[in-house]
Design a protein around this motif. Structure first.
Motif, PDB file in Angstrom:
ATOM      1  N   GLU A 110      16.823  14.650  -2.958  1.00 22.02           N
ATOM      2  CA  GLU A 110      17.821  13.604  -3.151  1.00 22.02           C
ATOM      3  C   GLU A 110      17.223  12.207  -3.060  1.00 22.02           C
ATOM      4  OE1 GLU A 110      21.564  16.197  -1.351  1.00 22.02           O
ATOM      5  OE2 GLU A 110      20.548  14.730  -0.088  1.00 22.02           O
ATOM      6  N   LEU A 111      15.965  12.125  -2.694  1.00 27.44           N
ATOM      7  CA  LEU A 111      15.173  10.904  -2.757  1.00 27.44           C
ATOM      8  C   LEU A 111      13.796  11.273  -3.284  1.00 27.44           C
ATOM      9  CD1 LEU A 111      15.956   9.010   0.594  1.00 27.44           C
ATOM     10  CD2 LEU A 111      16.485   8.224  -1.720  1.00 27.44           C
ATOM     11  N   ALA A 112      13.176  10.338  -4.020  1.00 28.78           N
ATOM     12  CA  ALA A 112      11.895  10.656  -4.657  1.00 28.78           C
ATOM     13  C   ALA A 112      10.728  10.622  -3.685  1.00 28.78           C
ATOM     14  CB  ALA A 112      11.643   9.697  -5.807  1.00 28.78           C
ATOM     15  N   GLY A 113      10.801   9.766  -2.679  1.00 26.97           N
ATOM     16  CA  GLY A 113       9.671   9.677  -1.766  1.00 26.97           C
ATOM     17  C   GLY A 113       9.898   8.644  -0.690  1.00 26.97           C
ATOM     18  N   ALA A 114       8.979   8.626   0.288  1.00 26.65           N
ATOM     19  CA  ALA A 114       9.062   7.675   1.391  1.00 26.65           C
ATOM     20  C   ALA A 114       7.670   7.320   1.870  1.00 26.65           C
ATOM     21  CB  ALA A 114       9.880   8.251   2.552  1.00 26.65           C
ATOM     22  N   GLY A 115       7.511   6.064   2.279  1.00 27.08           N
ATOM     23  CA  GLY A 115       6.287   5.587   2.904  1.00 27.08           C
ATOM     24  C   GLY A 115       6.633   5.049   4.284  1.00 27.08           C
ATOM     25  N   LEU A 116       6.075   5.650   5.319  1.00 27.18           N
ATOM     26  CA  LEU A 116       6.485   5.334   6.684  1.00 27.18           C
ATOM     27  C   LEU A 116       5.298   4.929   7.552  1.00 27.18           C
ATOM     28  CD1 LEU A 116       8.825   8.452   7.170  1.00 27.18           C
ATOM     29  CD2 LEU A 116       9.508   6.142   6.440  1.00 27.18           C
ATOM     30  N   ASP A 117       5.484   3.820   8.270  1.00 22.27           N
ATOM     31  CA  ASP A 117       4.479   3.368   9.231  1.00 22.27           C
ATOM     32  C   ASP A 117       5.047   3.358  10.644  1.00 22.27           C
ATOM     33  OD1 ASP A 117       1.885   2.355   9.886  1.00 22.27           O
ATOM     34  OD2 ASP A 117       2.730   0.345  10.079  1.00 22.27           O
TER      35      ASP A 117
ATOM     36  N   PRO B 250      18.506   9.253  -6.661  1.00 20.18           N
ATOM     37  CA  PRO B 250      17.544  10.337  -6.381  1.00 20.18           C
ATOM     38  C   PRO B 250      16.112   9.971  -6.756  1.00 20.18           C
ATOM     39  CG  PRO B 250      19.519  11.197  -7.448  1.00 20.18           C
ATOM     40  CD  PRO B 250      19.609   9.701  -7.528  1.00 20.18           C
ATOM     41  N   SER B 251      15.948   9.016  -7.654  1.00 22.49           N
ATOM     42  CA  SER B 251      14.610   8.592  -8.075  1.00 22.49           C
ATOM     43  C   SER B 251      14.044   7.483  -7.207  1.00 22.49           C
ATOM     44  CB  SER B 251      14.672   8.101  -9.527  1.00 22.49           C
ATOM     45  OG  SER B 251      15.596   7.016  -9.646  1.00 22.49           O
ATOM     46  N   ALA B 252      14.777   7.071  -6.174  1.00 20.59           N
ATOM     47  CA  ALA B 252      14.377   5.922  -5.359  1.00 20.59           C
ATOM     48  C   ALA B 252      13.338   6.292  -4.309  1.00 20.59           C
ATOM     49  CB  ALA B 252      15.598   5.299  -4.686  1.00 20.59           C
ATOM     50  N   VAL B 253      12.586   5.282  -3.905  1.00 20.72           N
ATOM     51  CA  VAL B 253      11.568   5.397  -2.859  1.00 20.72           C
ATOM     52  C   VAL B 253      11.920   4.417  -1.753  1.00 20.72           C
ATOM     53  CG1 VAL B 253       9.156   4.885  -2.295  1.00 20.72           C
ATOM     54  CG2 VAL B 253       9.707   6.178  -4.365  1.00 20.72           C
ATOM     55  N   ILE B 254      11.737   4.842  -0.502  1.00 18.72           N
ATOM     56  CA  ILE B 254      12.017   3.969   0.637  1.00 18.72           C
ATOM     57  C   ILE B 254      10.761   3.813   1.483  1.00 18.72           C
ATOM     58  CG2 ILE B 254      12.851   5.871   2.103  1.00 18.72           C
ATOM     59  CD1 ILE B 254      14.953   3.852   3.170  1.00 18.72           C
ATOM     60  N   VAL B 255      10.529   2.584   1.944  1.00 17.90           N
ATOM     61  CA  VAL B 255       9.360   2.270   2.765  1.00 17.90           C
ATOM     62  C   VAL B 255       9.838   1.593   4.036  1.00 17.90           C
ATOM     63  CG1 VAL B 255       7.381   0.712   2.933  1.00 17.90           C
ATOM     64  CG2 VAL B 255       7.665   2.126   0.900  1.00 17.90           C
ATOM     65  N   ASN B 256       9.288   1.998   5.173  1.00 16.31           N
ATOM     66  CA  ASN B 256       9.680   1.401   6.451  1.00 16.31           C
ATOM     67  C   ASN B 256       8.452   0.997   7.255  1.00 16.31           C
ATOM     68  OD1 ASN B 256      11.038   0.516   8.714  1.00 16.31           O
ATOM     69  ND2 ASN B 256      11.731   2.534   9.369  1.00 16.31           N
ATOM     70  N   THR B 257       8.314  -0.317   7.483  1.00 13.16           N
ATOM     71  CA  THR B 257       7.240  -0.848   8.336  1.00 13.16           C
ATOM     72  C   THR B 257       7.822  -1.636   9.496  1.00 13.16           C
ATOM     73  OG1 THR B 257       7.075  -2.811   6.933  1.00 13.16           O
ATOM     74  CG2 THR B 257       5.565  -0.987   6.455  1.00 13.16           C
TER      75      THR B 257
ATOM     76  N   ALA C 225       0.837  -1.205   0.000  1.00 13.47           N
ATOM     77  CA  ALA C 225       0.000   0.000   0.000  1.00 13.47           C
ATOM     78  C   ALA C 225       0.871   1.254   0.000  1.00 13.47           C
ATOM     79  CB  ALA C 225      -0.926  -0.005   1.215  1.00 13.47           C
ATOM     80  N   LEU C 226       1.937   1.241   0.784  1.00 14.71           N
ATOM     81  CA  LEU C 226       2.837   2.391   0.839  1.00 14.71           C
ATOM     82  C   LEU C 226       3.600   2.557  -0.473  1.00 14.71           C
ATOM     83  CD1 LEU C 226       4.187   1.966   4.481  1.00 14.71           C
ATOM     84  CD2 LEU C 226       2.817   3.880   3.634  1.00 14.71           C
ATOM     85  N   LEU C 227       4.076   1.458  -1.053  1.00 13.36           N
ATOM     86  CA  LEU C 227       4.775   1.544  -2.332  1.00 13.36           C
ATOM     87  C   LEU C 227       3.866   2.136  -3.404  1.00 13.36           C
ATOM     88  CD1 LEU C 227       6.721  -1.854  -2.418  1.00 13.36           C
ATOM     89  CD2 LEU C 227       7.731   0.437  -2.264  1.00 13.36           C
ATOM     90  N   LEU C 228       2.635   1.651  -3.455  1.00 16.45           N
ATOM     91  CA  LEU C 228       1.672   2.178  -4.425  1.00 16.45           C
ATOM     92  C   LEU C 228       1.303   3.621  -4.105  1.00 16.45           C
ATOM     93  CD1 LEU C 228      -0.714  -0.871  -4.891  1.00 16.45           C
ATOM     94  CD2 LEU C 228       0.512   0.299  -6.732  1.00 16.45           C
ATOM     95  N   GLY C 229       1.072   3.880  -2.830  1.00 18.08           N
ATOM     96  CA  GLY C 229       0.657   5.227  -2.438  1.00 18.08           C
ATOM     97  C   GLY C 229       1.659   6.283  -2.829  1.00 18.08           C
ATOM     98  N   VAL C 230       2.954   6.006  -2.571  1.00 18.29           N
ATOM     99  CA  VAL C 230       3.987   6.991  -2.873  1.00 18.29           C
ATOM    100  C   VAL C 230       4.230   7.097  -4.371  1.00 18.29           C
ATOM    101  CG1 VAL C 230       6.415   7.612  -2.542  1.00 18.29           C
ATOM    102  CG2 VAL C 230       5.088   6.709  -0.630  1.00 18.29           C
ATOM    103  N   THR C 231       4.373   5.953  -5.047  1.00 19.24           N
ATOM    104  CA  THR C 231       4.725   6.001  -6.473  1.00 19.24           C
ATOM    105  C   THR C 231       3.577   6.510  -7.341  1.00 19.24           C
ATOM    106  OG1 THR C 231       4.141   3.654  -6.734  1.00 19.24           O
ATOM    107  CG2 THR C 231       6.440   4.178  -6.282  1.00 19.24           C
ATOM    108  N   ARG C 232       2.333   6.265  -6.919  1.00 19.06           N
ATOM    109  CA  ARG C 232       1.185   6.742  -7.689  1.00 19.06           C
ATOM    110  C   ARG C 232       0.611   8.043  -7.136  1.00 19.06           C
ATOM    111  NH1 ARG C 232      -1.298   3.458 -11.309  1.00 19.06           N
ATOM    112  NH2 ARG C 232      -2.144   5.492 -11.920  1.00 19.06           N
ATOM    113  N   ARG C 233       1.275   8.618  -6.134  1.00 20.10           N
ATOM    114  CA  ARG C 233       0.911   9.933  -5.582  1.00 20.10           C
ATOM    115  C   ARG C 233      -0.520   9.951  -5.036  1.00 20.10           C
ATOM    116  NH1 ARG C 233       2.980  14.250  -9.987  1.00 20.10           N
ATOM    117  NH2 ARG C 233       2.228  15.687  -8.361  1.00 20.10           N
ATOM    118  N   ILE C 234      -0.919   8.859  -4.425  1.00 19.11           N
ATOM    119  CA  ILE C 234      -2.280   8.734  -3.918  1.00 19.11           C
ATOM    120  C   ILE C 234      -2.585   9.760  -2.815  1.00 19.11           C
ATOM    121  CG2 ILE C 234      -3.845   7.186  -2.659  1.00 19.11           C
ATOM    122  CD1 ILE C 234      -2.696   4.898  -4.364  1.00 19.11           C
TER     123      ILE C 234
END
Length: 328
Positions: free
Chosen positions: A260-267, A234-241, A114-123
């Motif tokens: 320097e990073l494209a986005g992050a999804g954090l729980d 710089p285009s990478a996304v990081i998710v932490n659960t 959900a976080l990967l999709l949320g960040v990459t698809r700008r939900i």
């Protein structure tokens, strides 16, 4: 004449079915409201109970364990993570520690996706616009995100949850890479179509996305520090659960602000509850309130494991989910 029932203190509200079963089996003291116990309440609990049932919101450190009464012989944690418990001190006092592994594997892996999709698809950005009533209609270049398919996902920690993430990500057409303390067996690696990296530095430098799924231990504290984060594209996304302490959150915040990073999804966050306030205002960051295990089914199963651990201990045997030194 029946034997005396164990005295059990539960530090937080649990699902009703779990509390009912605990009451049937043990002399249990339940929490009236769903707030964390104060330090004083925890001191009283460990002084009088045979068994303490804490959660991640309770700090069971050496100081608290030092005030435990002679009766306390088991800390049956409600949750898989046990970094909030000083297991070594508990063991030195003859107190066993158990946890509830495995039951939230699928739930947490779902949140990763959900976080990967949320960040990459700008939900979150799209949701915010709709909630503010600011959407002016469809446009060819509006809210352009990226695909998951074809992207390289680096999984940090390939235990139960990491492997569940790998299976889900593969279904989205992602290429699976991983770094782990121990390499998987060849047959498992082949089944997951996963590429192993002995060097974490080399893996993170090549990934489009990174999912943090390793436990929080002294050796994983700031495992993704400023130096390693700067290796990422710089285009990478990081998710932490996993746990907030695995990532240097201040360094992550600075890099996100600097592009320097494209986005992050954090729980999860560095201090357990509140992350860096600057993260909340970033459109490329999706933040959740530690929802990885938040399903009714998962929480009931966690409670059932707690009950099994206590019941097995009460019957004179080692709890099946006892935390042992090799896990620390």
């Amino acid at each position: 004449m029946p034997s005396k029932r164990l005295s059990v203190v539960v530090t937080r509200r649990l699902p009703a079915v779990v509390e009912t079963r605990l009451s049937e089996l043990f002399d249990v003291r339940l929490r009236d409201d769903d707030t964390p116990m104060s330090r004083g309440e925890l001191v009283d609990a460990v002084a009088e109970a045979d068994v303490l049932v804490p959660t991640v919101t309770d700090t069971i450190d050496a100081g608290l364990i030092g005030q435990a009464g002679a009766r306390l012989k088991l800390i049956a944690n409600f949750g898989a993570g046990f970094d909030h418990i000083d297991v070594s001190t508990a063991r030195s006092r003859g107190i066993l520690v158990s946890n509830t592994p495995g039951v939230v594997t699928d739930d947490t892996a779902d949140i990763v996706m959900a976080l990967l999709l949320g960040v990459t698809r700008r939900i979150p950005e799209g949701l915010a616009v709709m909630q503010r009533g600011e959407w002016d209609g469809w446009a060819p270049t509006a809210f352009l995100g990226g695909r998951l398919g074809g992207k390289r996902l680096g999984i940090l920690g390939m235990g139960r949850i990491g492997q569940a993430v790998a299976r889900r990500a593969a279904a989205f057409g992602m290429q699976i890479h991983y770094h782990n303390r121990r390499r998987l067996r060849p047959e498992t690696e082949e089944a997951l179509q996963a590429t192993y990296w002995e060097s974490l530095d080399q893996m993170v430098a090549r990934m489009d996305m990174v999912s943090v799924n390793c436990p929080s231990t002294p050796s994983t504290y700031h495992l993704l520090n400023a130096r390693r984060l700067k290796l990422m594209k710089p285009s990478a996304v990081i998710v932490n659960t996993s746990r907030g302490e695995v990532i240097d959150e201040n360094a992550l915040t600075r890099m996100l602000k600097a592009g320097e990073l494209a986005g992050a999804g954090l729980d999860v966050y560095r201090h357990g509850i509140k992350g860096n306030p600057d993260l909340r205002d970033m459109p490329n960051v999706m933040m959740l309130p530690h929802m990885g295990s938040a399903t009714e089914e998962g929480r009931v199963e966690m409670g059932e494991k707690v009950i099994i651990n206590i019941k097995t201990f009460a019957d004179g045997h080692r709890p099946p989910d006892q935390v042992v030194p090799s896990m620390l």
